[in-house]
Design a protein around this motif. Structure first.
Motif, PDB file in Angstrom:
ATOM      1  N   THR A 149       0.823  -1.204   0.000  1.00  0.00           N
ATOM      2  CA  THR A 149       0.000   0.000   0.000  1.00  0.00           C
ATOM      3  C   THR A 149       0.859   1.256   0.000  1.00  0.00           C
ATOM      4  N   GLY A 150       0.211   2.372  -0.269  1.00  0.00           N
ATOM      5  CA  GLY A 150       0.881   3.660  -0.237  1.00  0.00           C
ATOM      6  C   GLY A 150      -0.159   4.767  -0.194  1.00  0.00           C
ATOM      7  N   LEU A 205     -12.863   3.721   4.027  1.00  0.00           N
ATOM      8  CA  LEU A 205     -11.622   4.235   4.599  1.00  0.00           C
ATOM      9  C   LEU A 205     -10.385   3.890   3.776  1.00  0.00           C
ATOM     10  N   GLY A 206     -10.580   3.240   2.641  1.00  0.00           N
ATOM     11  CA  GLY A 206      -9.434   2.801   1.858  1.00  0.00           C
ATOM     12  C   GLY A 206      -8.807   3.872   0.992  1.00  0.00           C
ATOM     13  N   GLY A 207      -9.516   4.952   0.745  1.00  0.00           N
ATOM     14  CA  GLY A 207      -9.031   5.969  -0.186  1.00  0.00           C
ATOM     15  C   GLY A 207      -7.723   6.632   0.186  1.00  0.00           C
ATOM     16  N   PRO A 208      -7.489   6.992   1.452  1.00  0.00           N
ATOM     17  CA  PRO A 208      -6.253   7.709   1.778  1.00  0.00           C
ATOM     18  C   PRO A 208      -4.978   6.888   1.640  1.00  0.00           C
ATOM     19  N   THR A 209      -4.979   5.617   2.083  1.00  0.00           N
ATOM     20  CA  THR A 209      -3.737   4.840   2.143  1.00  0.00           C
ATOM     21  C   THR A 209      -3.786   3.506   1.403  1.00  0.00           C
ATOM     22  N   GLY A 210      -4.936   3.103   0.899  1.00  0.00           N
ATOM     23  CA  GLY A 210      -5.051   1.780   0.301  1.00  0.00           C
ATOM     24  C   GLY A 210      -5.368   0.685   1.304  1.00  0.00           C
ATOM     25  N   TYR A 211      -5.648   1.056   2.540  1.00  0.00           N
ATOM     26  CA  TYR A 211      -6.116   0.193   3.643  1.00  0.00           C
ATOM     27  C   TYR A 211      -5.346  -1.118   3.768  1.00  0.00           C
ATOM     28  N   ALA A 212      -4.120  -1.017   4.276  1.00  0.00           N
ATOM     29  CA  ALA A 212      -3.385  -2.244   4.583  1.00  0.00           C
ATOM     30  C   ALA A 212      -4.121  -3.036   5.667  1.00  0.00           C
ATOM     31  N   ILE A 213      -4.394  -2.390   6.804  1.00  0.00           N
ATOM     32  CA  ILE A 213      -5.071  -2.966   7.977  1.00  0.00           C
ATOM     33  C   ILE A 213      -4.542  -4.354   8.342  1.00  0.00           C
ATOM     34  N   ASN A 214      -3.311  -4.647   7.930  1.00  0.00           N
ATOM     35  CA  ASN A 214      -2.729  -5.973   8.133  1.00  0.00           C
ATOM     36  C   ASN A 214      -1.228  -5.855   7.865  1.00  0.00           C
ATOM     37  N   ASP A 218       1.078  -6.140   3.998  1.00  0.00           N
ATOM     38  CA  ASP A 218       1.913  -5.111   3.384  1.00  0.00           C
ATOM     39  C   ASP A 218       3.395  -5.493   3.384  1.00  0.00           C
ATOM     40  N   LEU A 219       3.909  -5.939   4.521  1.00  0.00           N
ATOM     41  CA  LEU A 219       5.349  -6.164   4.650  1.00  0.00           C
ATOM     42  C   LEU A 219       5.825  -7.349   3.820  1.00  0.00           C
ATOM     43  N   GLY A 220       5.118  -8.476   3.882  1.00  0.00           N
ATOM     44  CA  GLY A 220       5.545  -9.650   3.133  1.00  0.00           C
ATOM     45  C   GLY A 220       5.638  -9.384   1.630  1.00  0.00           C
ATOM     46  N   PRO A 221       4.572  -8.877   0.995  1.00  0.00           N
ATOM     47  CA  PRO A 221       4.652  -8.573  -0.431  1.00  0.00           C
ATOM     48  C   PRO A 221       5.647  -7.457  -0.768  1.00  0.00           C
ATOM     49  N   ARG A 222       5.855  -6.503   0.129  1.00  0.00           N
ATOM     50  CA  ARG A 222       6.843  -5.459  -0.145  1.00  0.00           C
ATOM     51  C   ARG A 222       8.256  -6.069  -0.220  1.00  0.00           C
ATOM     52  N   ILE A 223       8.535  -7.029   0.654  1.00  0.00           N
ATOM     53  CA  ILE A 223       9.814  -7.739   0.588  1.00  0.00           C
ATOM     54  C   ILE A 223       9.945  -8.469  -0.738  1.00  0.00           C
ATOM     55  N   ALA A 241       7.120   2.076   4.770  1.00  0.00           N
ATOM     56  CA  ALA A 241       6.747   0.712   5.124  1.00  0.00           C
ATOM     57  C   ALA A 241       6.391   0.523   6.592  1.00  0.00           C
ATOM     58  N   TRP A 242       6.902   1.374   7.484  1.00  0.00           N
ATOM     59  CA  TRP A 242       6.615   1.182   8.911  1.00  0.00           C
ATOM     60  C   TRP A 242       5.167   1.538   9.249  1.00  0.00           C
ATOM     61  N   ILE A 243       4.545   2.409   8.471  1.00  0.00           N
ATOM     62  CA  ILE A 243       3.186   2.874   8.798  1.00  0.00           C
ATOM     63  C   ILE A 243       2.167   1.737   8.701  1.00  0.00           C
ATOM     64  N   PRO A 244       2.132   0.948   7.613  1.00  0.00           N
ATOM     65  CA  PRO A 244       1.178  -0.164   7.578  1.00  0.00           C
ATOM     66  C   PRO A 244       1.560  -1.344   8.460  1.00  0.00           C
TER      67      PRO A 244
END
Length: 264
Positions: A149-150, A205-214, A218-223, A241-244
């Motif tokens: 997400t971003g 609520l997904g519009g601002p950040t793409g709603y990681a909520i998990n 976010d971290l696994g796929p970013r790696i 990356a630390w925010i989600p």
């Protein structure tokens, strides 16, 4: 539940979650995908159905947390932390496997997208801004949104607050409506409720950040984005990356506190 059941269940379930959730993002984003341009509704419902499928597949094994924020919320509620590291390990590994499988399934589309001069040129030239101060940062990759997400507007406190709020809603719904009889994981009806809540969060609520909520989502796929041999893939935006990760964990703990005060 044994540690091996938890690890296997969370790995399989989170892999399914990311395969189907990341898959709908790939379908909507990538050149030569039949679903390209299907839009936000397709993404939000795709993620909801991904949750539903993953939960129903693995709830008998691990309770189908599939999300470190849910694991933290249940641990705070019960005061039991013994299996938390096992849940986390399965969730991160499963998320990485699911993201890699999205790449396999859309291999040709990734290559077509990332070798298109118009797409790569337009997106690679756009800098990420710093905390609402215009400071140029590493450009986001043109397919990073498939993996992680971003924010649409980079304001650190707002981005963090959005993830906290969205996850609070999710975990509070899990704790009040979604747990099975043992209270250690999602039940059959709880899986359906949770999937619908994920759709609601995405729409509202997904519009601002793409709603990681998990965090694992976010971290696994970013790696995986950082490791895959994708041409012209650009940066993985590690500064965000630390925010989600922190936001959802805080939201899960806060939801458990509210549950203990208001519902227990």
């Amino acid at each position: 539940m044994s540690s091996s059941d938890i690890f296997i269940g969370e790995t399989i379930g989170t892999a399914i979650l990311i395969l189907l959730g990341g898959g709908v993002c790939a379908a909507v984003t990538l050149k030569s995908s039949k679903a390209r341009g299907a839009g936000w509704l397709a993404i939000t419902f795709g993620w909801g159905f991904a949750v539903l499928t993953a939960v129903y597949t693995t709830t008998a094994l691990s309770g189908a947390h599939l999300n470190p924020a849910v694991t933290v919320g249940i641990a705070v509620k019960d005061g039991e932390w013994g299996h938390v590291p096992v849940y986390f390990a399965g969730q991160i590994l499963g998320a990485m496997i699911g993201a890699a499988l999205v790449w396999v399934a859309y291999y040709g589309q990734f290559r077509a997208h990332l070798t298109d001069p118009e797409i790569v040129g337009d997106l690679a030239d756009e800098p990420i801004e710093g905390p609402h101060d215009g400071t140029p940062k590493q450009p986001a990759g043109p397919v990073l949104g498939i993996f992680s997400t971003g924010p649409e507007i980079r304001v650190v406190w707002q981005n963090l607050a959005t993830e906290v709020i969205g996850t609070l809603v999710l975990v509070l719904a899990v704790l009040t409506q979604g747990l099975n009889d043992s209270g250690k994981g999602l039940g059959v009806i709880g899986g359906l409720i949770t999937a619908l809540v994920v759709v609601a969060i995405g729409l509202s609520l997904g519009g601002p950040t793409g709603y990681a909520i998990n965090p694992a989502r976010d971290l696994g796929p970013r790696i995986v984005h950082a490791l895959l041999p994708l041409p012209n893939k650009g940066g993985s935006d590690w500064g965000y990356a630390w925010i989600p990760v922190v936001g959802p964990l805080a939201g899960g703990a806060l939801a458990a506190g509210i549950y203990s005060l208001a519902f227990a």
